[in-house]
Scaffold this motif. Structure first.
Motif, PDB file in Angstrom:
ATOM      1  N   MET A  12       0.835  -1.182   0.000  1.00 38.67           N
ATOM      2  CA  MET A  12       0.000   0.000   0.000  1.00 38.67           C
ATOM      3  C   MET A  12       0.883   1.250   0.000  1.00 38.67           C
ATOM      4  O   MET A  12       1.953   1.259   0.591  1.00 38.67           O
ATOM      5  N   ALA A  13       0.411   2.280  -0.624  1.00 40.43           N
ATOM      6  CA  ALA A  13       1.113   3.563  -0.641  1.00 40.43           C
ATOM      7  C   ALA A  13       0.505   4.446   0.446  1.00 40.43           C
ATOM      8  O   ALA A  13      -0.708   4.468   0.644  1.00 40.43           O
ATOM      9  N   LYS A  14       1.353   5.161   1.131  1.00 43.88           N
ATOM     10  CA  LYS A  14       0.906   6.068   2.188  1.00 43.88           C
ATOM     11  C   LYS A  14       0.883   7.489   1.634  1.00 43.88           C
ATOM     12  O   LYS A  14       1.852   7.924   1.028  1.00 43.88           O
ATOM     13  N   ILE A  15      -0.220   8.193   1.858  1.00 41.29           N
ATOM     14  CA  ILE A  15      -0.341   9.575   1.423  1.00 41.29           C
ATOM     15  C   ILE A  15      -0.241  10.461   2.655  1.00 41.29           C
ATOM     16  O   ILE A  15      -1.076  10.372   3.564  1.00 41.29           O
ATOM     17  N   TRP A  16       0.822  11.273   2.688  1.00 42.91           N
ATOM     18  CA  TRP A  16       1.136  12.109   3.840  1.00 42.91           C
ATOM     19  C   TRP A  16       0.887  13.589   3.543  1.00 42.91           C
ATOM     20  O   TRP A  16       1.409  14.109   2.558  1.00 42.91           O
ATOM     21  N   PRO A  17       0.159  14.293   4.406  1.00 45.49           N
ATOM     22  CA  PRO A  17       0.151  15.750   4.327  1.00 45.49           C
ATOM     23  C   PRO A  17       1.423  16.249   4.996  1.00 45.49           C
ATOM     24  O   PRO A  17       1.833  15.715   6.032  1.00 45.49           O
ATOM     25  N   VAL A  18       2.075  17.246   4.413  1.00 44.77           N
ATOM     26  CA  VAL A  18       3.407  17.643   4.881  1.00 44.77           C
ATOM     27  C   VAL A  18       3.478  19.151   5.132  1.00 44.77           C
ATOM     28  O   VAL A  18       2.947  19.948   4.372  1.00 44.77           O
ATOM     29  N   TYR A  19       4.172  19.495   6.214  1.00 42.20           N
ATOM     30  CA  TYR A  19       4.463  20.885   6.560  1.00 42.20           C
ATOM     31  C   TYR A  19       5.827  21.260   5.993  1.00 42.20           C
ATOM     32  O   TYR A  19       6.662  20.395   5.745  1.00 42.20           O
ATOM     33  N   GLU A  20       6.082  22.539   5.860  1.00 45.93           N
ATOM     34  CA  GLU A  20       7.438  22.992   5.575  1.00 45.93           C
ATOM     35  C   GLU A  20       8.179  23.078   6.899  1.00 45.93           C
ATOM     36  O   GLU A  20       7.572  23.145   7.967  1.00 45.93           O
TER      37      GLU A  20
ATOM     38  N   VAL B 298       8.798  -0.914  -1.291  1.00 52.19           N
ATOM     39  CA  VAL B 298       9.546  -1.698  -2.272  1.00 52.19           C
ATOM     40  C   VAL B 298       8.641  -2.660  -3.051  1.00 52.19           C
ATOM     41  O   VAL B 298       8.683  -2.700  -4.281  1.00 52.19           O
ATOM     42  N   GLU B 299       7.822  -3.434  -2.345  1.00 57.51           N
ATOM     43  CA  GLU B 299       6.971  -4.417  -3.018  1.00 57.51           C
ATOM     44  C   GLU B 299       5.954  -3.760  -3.944  1.00 57.51           C
ATOM     45  O   GLU B 299       5.766  -4.188  -5.074  1.00 57.51           O
ATOM     46  N   GLU B 300       5.285  -2.739  -3.435  1.00 60.29           N
ATOM     47  CA  GLU B 300       4.288  -2.033  -4.248  1.00 60.29           C
ATOM     48  C   GLU B 300       4.941  -1.378  -5.469  1.00 60.29           C
ATOM     49  O   GLU B 300       4.380  -1.379  -6.551  1.00 60.29           O
TER      50      GLU B 300
END
Length: 181
Positions: A1-9, A69-71
């Motif tokens: 599975m891919a993780k979708i992260w919201p990111v700060y500066e 890696v697997e995905e």
């Protein structure tokens, strides 16, 4: 599975968990990723902006997708972290729209709009307006609507969004009428 992260500066790019874990193909589509959006391998956390400061108070400024890696191998992508070209607000909207379209059908849903609001008791809520085709109201059934509401609740919970989900249906004409009045 891919993780979708919201990111700060700044020096602390994330806090807590990712918004969601989804199949790589979904992450690529939801975040409009391209292979050239690669920013680092899995061992390096990418940082943006002034890395000497904590800038979380400015809100999310980027969305990063982590492909393991697997995905990556299965999808024919390089494992690592990719920065979406989309604004966090748009990725958030797409993440809310995805389960609603799955429940109701792409042929009925034109788009989904989301906005924070208050419920009848003055508590935080998430207003979700599902913009439907003109003939969709006759083709929607209560079972699909209940499924959509359950999926919306589940997605908001998964994304750690507090508050009551409020779900509305409207056609483009109804939205235009509301704006005009």
């Amino acid at each position: 599975m891919a993780k979708i992260w919201p990111v700060y500066e700044g020096k602390e790019p994330t806090r807590g968990d990712p918004w969601v874990d989804v199949p790589v193909s979904d992450a690529i589509a939801l975040c409009d990723l391209r292979t050239q959006d690669f920013v680092s391998d899995l061992s390096n956390t990418p940082r943006f902006g002034d890395t000497g400061r904590d800038l979380w108070y400015a809100g999310f400024t980027h969305v990063v997708v982590e492909i393991d890696v697997e995905e990556a191998r299965a999808a024919n992508w390089k494992p690592g972290l990719y920065r979406s070209r989309l604004e966090p607000k748009e990725v958030f909207r797409r993440l809310i729209e995805q389960p609603l379209v799955a429940a109701l059908g792409r042929d009925k849903v034109l788009r989904v709009e989301v906005a924070p609001t208050l419920d009848a008791e003055g508590r935080g809520a998430m207003l979700t307006t599902i913009v439907i085709t003109p003939d969709a109201i006759q083709r929607l059934d209560s079972e699909a609507e209940a499924d959509a509401e359950a999926r919306l609740r589940e997605r908001l919970h998964e994304m750690h969004v507090a508050g009551t989900p409020i779900m509305n249906f409207a056609t483009e004409a109804e939205l235009a009428e509301d704006v005009g009045s």
